[in-house]
Scaffold this motif. Structure first.
Motif: not given
Length: 250
Positions: A187-207
């Motif tokens: 959630s913090a990454a979306v506010r800190l980086m050039r990244i979207d929710h699709l990438d963060t959800q993919r990462i959450l799924f992987v980890v």
């Protein structure tokens, strides 16, 4: 001989006499609520080291972020996770003194004022929130100890107490905690980086693939064996204290 799962449902899918589908469904719903990133415990104010990782160039892209979250999850498993497991076992046998021991051990193992701030603020908020849901007698006792400065009130310990009251297994407590750590950082990454929710959800799924292995790695560890060897993370935590521009509290 039929083997049952932790919910009481046999692995072959045949319902056992003591199994209640309704209670199992309710527990799942409660676990989802307590792992929800919108749970108002203040996690939105913390990045768990990610802000400094982005500022210093340690994390610059989604793959860097994936690796950084995995490092933090491994550290959390060997510290927060161990404390949560011991707190769950302690309350399951009615040993409140052992709960306080786990709480203090985790506090002593975490380095830095900002890490302590995150543990204590989120822990107290979780206790106060849980008591708006239900009676949670042990959580009430723990919150009283926090207010009396008899215990620091670490968030993972609060999770263990509340979820144990709901009937969660220690493995479920561990998974909920690890999920909450990853969700907070992403959630913090979306506010800190050039990244979207699709990438963060993919990462959450992987980890989340880490959870079973990390649980097996730490489930037999004593409180004295808690460790969090991650030098880069510790340096980033120290960097954040004196950072000139800060969006998050840690």
């Amino acid at each position: 001989m039929t083997t049952c799962t932790s919910t009481g449902m046999p692995e072959d899918g045949v319902q056992s006499p003591g199994y209640s589908a309704a209670s199992d469904m309710l527990l799942l719903a409660r676990l989802l609520q307590f792992s929800d990133s919108t749970l108002p415990v203040g996690s939105f104010a913390f990045s768990n080291g990610l802000e400094s990782a982005v500022q210093t160039g340690v994390v610059t892209c989604p793959e860097d972020l994936l690796q950084f979250v995995e490092v933090v999850l491994r550290q959390a498993a060997h510290m927060d996770g161990v404390a949560a497991l011991h707190a769950h076992r302690a309350i399951s046998r009615g040993d409140f003194a052992a709960v306080l021991e786990a709480d203090q051990a985790l506090w002593d193992s975490r380095i830095g004022a900002e890490q302590h701030m995150m543990l204590a603020r989120m822990g107290k908020k979780l206790a106060e929130l849980a008591l708006r849901f239900d009676e949670f007698p042990v959580v009430r006792q723990w919150l009283a100890a926090i207010r009396d400065n008899a215990t620091p009130g670490c968030f993972p310990v609060g999770q263990a107490l509340a979820l144990a009251h709901l009937g969660a297994t220690e493995a479920q407590v561990f998974v909920v905690h690890q999920y909450s750590v990853a969700a907070m950082m992403l959630s913090a990454a979306v506010r800190l980086m050039r990244i979207d929710h699709l990438d963060t959800q993919r990462i959450l799924f992987v980890v989340q693939n880490r959870a079973p292995g990390d649980y097996e790695d730490v489930r037999e560890l004593s409180l004295d064996e808690m460790s969090g060897f991650a030098p880069v993370f510790d340096v980033l935590v120290a960097h954040h204290v004196k950072a000139h521009v800060r969006l998050f509290m840690n």
